[in-house]
Write a protein that holds these residues in place. Sequence first.
Motif, PDB file in Angstrom:
ATOM      1  N   VAL A 229      32.336  31.737  25.756  1.00 34.75           N
ATOM      2  CA  VAL A 229      31.388  32.693  26.236  1.00 34.75           C
ATOM      3  C   VAL A 229      29.965  31.998  26.198  1.00 34.75           C
ATOM      4  O   VAL A 229      29.196  32.029  27.230  1.00 34.75           O
ATOM      5  CB  VAL A 229      31.297  34.041  25.241  1.00 34.75           C
ATOM      6  CG1 VAL A 229      29.965  34.807  25.660  1.00 34.75           C
ATOM      7  CG2 VAL A 229      32.490  34.682  25.200  1.00 34.75           C
ATOM      8  N   GLY A 230      29.796  31.030  25.339  1.00 37.28           N
ATOM      9  CA  GLY A 230      28.483  30.415  25.185  1.00 37.28           C
ATOM     10  C   GLY A 230      28.243  29.477  26.595  1.00 37.28           C
ATOM     11  O   GLY A 230      27.487  29.312  27.028  1.00 37.28           O
ATOM     12  N   GLY A 231      29.537  28.973  27.161  1.00 38.51           N
ATOM     13  CA  GLY A 231      29.486  28.175  28.375  1.00 38.51           C
ATOM     14  C   GLY A 231      29.328  29.047  29.540  1.00 38.51           C
ATOM     15  O   GLY A 231      28.828  28.584  30.590  1.00 38.51           O
ATOM     16  N   LEU A 232      29.965  30.313  29.450  1.00 44.53           N
ATOM     17  CA  LEU A 232      30.190  31.143  30.765  1.00 44.53           C
ATOM     18  C   LEU A 232      29.005  32.249  30.998  1.00 44.53           C
ATOM     19  O   LEU A 232      28.835  32.333  32.130  1.00 44.53           O
ATOM     20  CB  LEU A 232      31.518  31.669  30.597  1.00 44.53           C
ATOM     21  CG  LEU A 232      32.781  31.173  30.618  1.00 44.53           C
ATOM     22  CD1 LEU A 232      33.896  31.829  30.332  1.00 44.53           C
ATOM     23  CD2 LEU A 232      33.010  30.239  31.925  1.00 44.53           C
ATOM     24  N   ARG A 233      28.317  32.529  29.753  1.00 41.01           N
ATOM     25  CA  ARG A 233      27.572  33.560  29.987  1.00 41.01           C
ATOM     26  C   ARG A 233      26.453  33.123  30.722  1.00 41.01           C
ATOM     27  O   ARG A 233      25.848  31.917  30.954  1.00 41.01           O
ATOM     28  CB  ARG A 233      27.117  34.229  28.581  1.00 41.01           C
ATOM     29  CG  ARG A 233      26.510  33.144  27.752  1.00 41.01           C
ATOM     30  CD  ARG A 233      25.936  34.046  26.540  1.00 41.01           C
ATOM     31  NE  ARG A 233      24.702  34.727  26.977  1.00 41.01           N
ATOM     32  CZ  ARG A 233      23.562  34.094  26.983  1.00 41.01           C
ATOM     33  NH1 ARG A 233      23.184  32.995  26.579  1.00 41.01           N
ATOM     34  NH2 ARG A 233      22.371  34.681  27.487  1.00 41.01           N
ATOM     35  N   GLY A 234      25.218  34.283  30.956  1.00 41.58           N
ATOM     36  CA  GLY A 234      23.960  33.823  31.624  1.00 41.58           C
ATOM     37  C   GLY A 234      24.248  33.658  33.114  1.00 41.58           C
ATOM     38  O   GLY A 234      23.021  33.612  33.923  1.00 41.58           O
ATOM     39  N   LYS A 235      25.348  33.485  33.858  1.00 35.84           N
ATOM     40  CA  LYS A 235      25.353  33.313  35.312  1.00 35.84           C
ATOM     41  C   LYS A 235      26.504  34.198  35.971  1.00 35.84           C
ATOM     42  O   LYS A 235      27.421  34.544  35.221  1.00 35.84           O
ATOM     43  CB  LYS A 235      25.620  32.041  35.673  1.00 35.84           C
ATOM     44  CG  LYS A 235      26.751  31.071  34.909  1.00 35.84           C
ATOM     45  CD  LYS A 235      26.576  29.633  35.128  1.00 35.84           C
ATOM     46  CE  LYS A 235      27.603  29.021  34.407  1.00 35.84           C
ATOM     47  NZ  LYS A 235      27.426  28.619  33.159  1.00 35.84           N
ATOM     48  N   PHE A 236      26.538  34.262  37.076  1.00 37.70           N
ATOM     49  CA  PHE A 236      27.507  35.242  37.712  1.00 37.70           C
ATOM     50  C   PHE A 236      28.892  34.386  38.077  1.00 37.70           C
ATOM     51  O   PHE A 236      28.807  33.169  38.722  1.00 37.70           O
ATOM     52  CB  PHE A 236      27.014  36.045  38.868  1.00 37.70           C
ATOM     53  CG  PHE A 236      26.404  37.272  38.456  1.00 37.70           C
ATOM     54  CD1 PHE A 236      26.950  38.277  37.941  1.00 37.70           C
ATOM     55  CD2 PHE A 236      24.928  37.144  38.344  1.00 37.70           C
ATOM     56  CE1 PHE A 236      26.229  39.349  37.586  1.00 37.70           C
ATOM     57  CE2 PHE A 236      24.324  38.234  38.024  1.00 37.70           C
ATOM     58  CZ  PHE A 236      24.731  39.350  37.689  1.00 37.70           C
ATOM     59  N   HIS A 237      30.153  34.740  37.815  1.00 37.16           N
ATOM     60  CA  HIS A 237      31.169  34.226  38.297  1.00 37.16           C
ATOM     61  C   HIS A 237      31.779  35.169  39.297  1.00 37.16           C
ATOM     62  O   HIS A 237      31.198  35.904  39.653  1.00 37.16           O
ATOM     63  CB  HIS A 237      32.186  34.215  36.906  1.00 37.16           C
ATOM     64  CG  HIS A 237      31.615  33.025  35.949  1.00 37.16           C
ATOM     65  ND1 HIS A 237      31.832  31.785  35.858  1.00 37.16           N
ATOM     66  CD2 HIS A 237      30.701  33.349  34.959  1.00 37.16           C
ATOM     67  CE1 HIS A 237      31.245  31.483  34.864  1.00 37.16           C
ATOM     68  NE2 HIS A 237      30.271  32.331  34.151  1.00 37.16           N
ATOM     69  N   SER A 238      32.986  34.868  39.802  1.00 35.09           N
ATOM     70  CA  SER A 238      33.457  35.821  40.747  1.00 35.09           C
ATOM     71  C   SER A 238      34.904  36.272  40.309  1.00 35.09           C
ATOM     72  O   SER A 238      36.013  35.477  39.936  1.00 35.09           O
ATOM     73  CB  SER A 238      33.514  35.140  42.159  1.00 35.09           C
ATOM     74  OG  SER A 238      34.281  35.813  43.031  1.00 35.09           O
ATOM     75  N   THR A 239      35.161  37.734  40.364  1.00 33.55           N
ATOM     76  CA  THR A 239      36.513  38.286  40.480  1.00 33.55           C
ATOM     77  C   THR A 239      36.827  38.958  41.670  1.00 33.55           C
ATOM     78  O   THR A 239      36.040  39.723  42.061  1.00 33.55           O
ATOM     79  CB  THR A 239      36.491  39.248  39.346  1.00 33.55           C
ATOM     80  OG1 THR A 239      36.071  38.691  38.051  1.00 33.55           O
ATOM     81  CG2 THR A 239      38.164  39.696  38.991  1.00 33.55           C
ATOM     82  N   GLN A 240      37.821  38.394  42.552  1.00 32.85           N
ATOM     83  CA  GLN A 240      37.979  39.185  43.935  1.00 32.85           C
ATOM     84  C   GLN A 240      36.962  39.236  44.676  1.00 32.85           C
ATOM     85  O   GLN A 240      36.350  40.076  45.406  1.00 32.85           O
ATOM     86  CB  GLN A 240      38.788  40.341  43.722  1.00 32.85           C
ATOM     87  CG  GLN A 240      39.939  40.603  43.054  1.00 32.85           C
ATOM     88  CD  GLN A 240      40.499  42.060  42.658  1.00 32.85           C
ATOM     89  OE1 GLN A 240      39.937  42.906  43.396  1.00 32.85           O
ATOM     90  NE2 GLN A 240      41.567  42.158  41.742  1.00 32.85           N
ATOM     91  N   GLY A 241      36.002  38.256  44.569  1.00 32.55           N
ATOM     92  CA  GLY A 241      34.733  38.173  45.313  1.00 32.55           C
ATOM     93  C   GLY A 241      33.574  39.177  44.665  1.00 32.55           C
ATOM     94  O   GLY A 241      32.555  38.986  45.359  1.00 32.55           O
ATOM     95  N   ILE A 242      33.736  39.650  43.588  1.00 38.01           N
ATOM     96  CA  ILE A 242      32.791  40.549  42.929  1.00 38.01           C
ATOM     97  C   ILE A 242      32.123  40.018  41.973  1.00 38.01           C
ATOM     98  O   ILE A 242      32.798  39.275  40.892  1.00 38.01           O
ATOM     99  CB  ILE A 242      33.616  41.902  42.281  1.00 38.01           C
ATOM    100  CG1 ILE A 242      34.188  42.490  43.550  1.00 38.01           C
ATOM    101  CG2 ILE A 242      32.648  42.593  41.546  1.00 38.01           C
ATOM    102  CD1 ILE A 242      35.171  43.572  43.027  1.00 38.01           C
ATOM    103  N   PRO A 243      30.676  39.794  41.801  1.00 36.99           N
ATOM    104  CA  PRO A 243      30.030  38.994  40.810  1.00 36.99           C
ATOM    105  C   PRO A 243      30.449  39.525  39.448  1.00 36.99           C
ATOM    106  O   PRO A 243      30.463  40.994  39.146  1.00 36.99           O
ATOM    107  CB  PRO A 243      28.376  39.600  41.131  1.00 36.99           C
ATOM    108  CG  PRO A 243      28.561  39.952  42.436  1.00 36.99           C
ATOM    109  CD  PRO A 243      29.954  40.536  42.654  1.00 36.99           C
ATOM    110  N   THR A 244      30.677  38.627  38.415  1.00 38.13           N
ATOM    111  CA  THR A 244      31.215  38.831  37.199  1.00 38.13           C
ATOM    112  C   THR A 244      30.434  38.254  36.315  1.00 38.13           C
ATOM    113  O   THR A 244      30.500  36.929  35.976  1.00 38.13           O
ATOM    114  CB  THR A 244      32.798  38.703  37.119  1.00 38.13           C
ATOM    115  OG1 THR A 244      33.455  39.229  38.282  1.00 38.13           O
ATOM    116  CG2 THR A 244      33.349  38.976  35.898  1.00 38.13           C
ATOM    117  N   MET A 245      29.912  38.994  35.301  1.00 34.82           N
ATOM    118  CA  MET A 245      28.993  38.328  34.201  1.00 34.82           C
ATOM    119  C   MET A 245      30.009  38.182  32.928  1.00 34.82           C
ATOM    120  O   MET A 245      30.584  39.251  32.655  1.00 34.82           O
ATOM    121  CB  MET A 245      27.857  39.153  33.841  1.00 34.82           C
ATOM    122  CG  MET A 245      27.264  38.799  32.682  1.00 34.82           C
ATOM    123  SD  MET A 245      26.349  37.114  32.865  1.00 34.82           S
ATOM    124  CE  MET A 245      24.906  37.658  34.028  1.00 34.82           C
TER     125      MET A 245
END
Length: 295
Positions: A229-245
């Motif tokens: 979580v420390g490395g992933l949080r704070g920016k949007f990723h994508s799930t099926q093209g949907i912004p994922t925090m």
Amino acid sequence: MSTAKSLLKQHLQQRQLQGKTHIALRPGTMDRLTGAVREPALREVQKPEPMKPLAAAPAAAPLARILSEPPPAETKKAGLLEVGGSTIEEKLAALRAMAETWEPALSMASLRKTMVFAVGNPQASLMFVGEAPGAEEEKLREPFVGPAGQKLTAIIKAMGLDRPQVYISNICKFRPAMDNQGSGNRKPTPEEMRACLPFVLTEISLIAPKVIVALGATAAEGLGIPGSVGGLRGKFHSTQGIPTMVTYHPSYLLREEKMGDGIRAKRQVWEDMLKVMEKLELPISAKQRGYFQAK
Ligand code: URA
């Protein structure tokens, strides 16, 4: 030949005459067409599958070759379930019913047998995804109703929303089993998540929220976003093209609170939620911007 088969054959022949020589078949379709799976399953193919040409081939290919083309990788990866119904609500109800008797999960001795589906607004712009139900959730058959759920509800409120306005689901629809279970809970294993994954993915595709929040690294991993979580949080990723925090799981906030005041973790989650609110174009007051600042 059954009506479904002959309709499909006609459809394919028409496509072939139009110069379409490659199509995508969902996994299992070949089995149904060749009779490896018996007639009732053919209902799924009565509605023509969405067909995508993979590449323009110069000459028309025989039907048998068209049918034997493997589906493209993205079709396999999508892993969505087909459900009946004409509205999102009807489709979600059908999906829930399917989950109740979902053999891949029910046949795992490591999962308990009470299915806990999801809760909230099928038209929601915001969807939260957790890992798996715990003791309270299993009792009430609703995700996030225990202590972590109360924390999540408080986060939703702080965002200026109410729980019924959002949609809350889990990667795993069954509580992971433990020896001497009592009220103990554990994270689902990758196998347990894989067994249930088609449900949350199908929910996402039906609801099509504007933003998804993955609660914790396990939920993120289930959605195909591996890492801490420390490395992933704070920016949007994508799930099926949907912004994922991706943000910390509410249980982590509870643990941090127990060990001290937890203000740092709370602020981190809150910063992630401010980004989510911005993405959703929700109003943000100066007071909200200032929540959980260290004094
Ligand atoms: N934790 C989760 O991830 N999901 C729940 O439903 C409850 C606790």
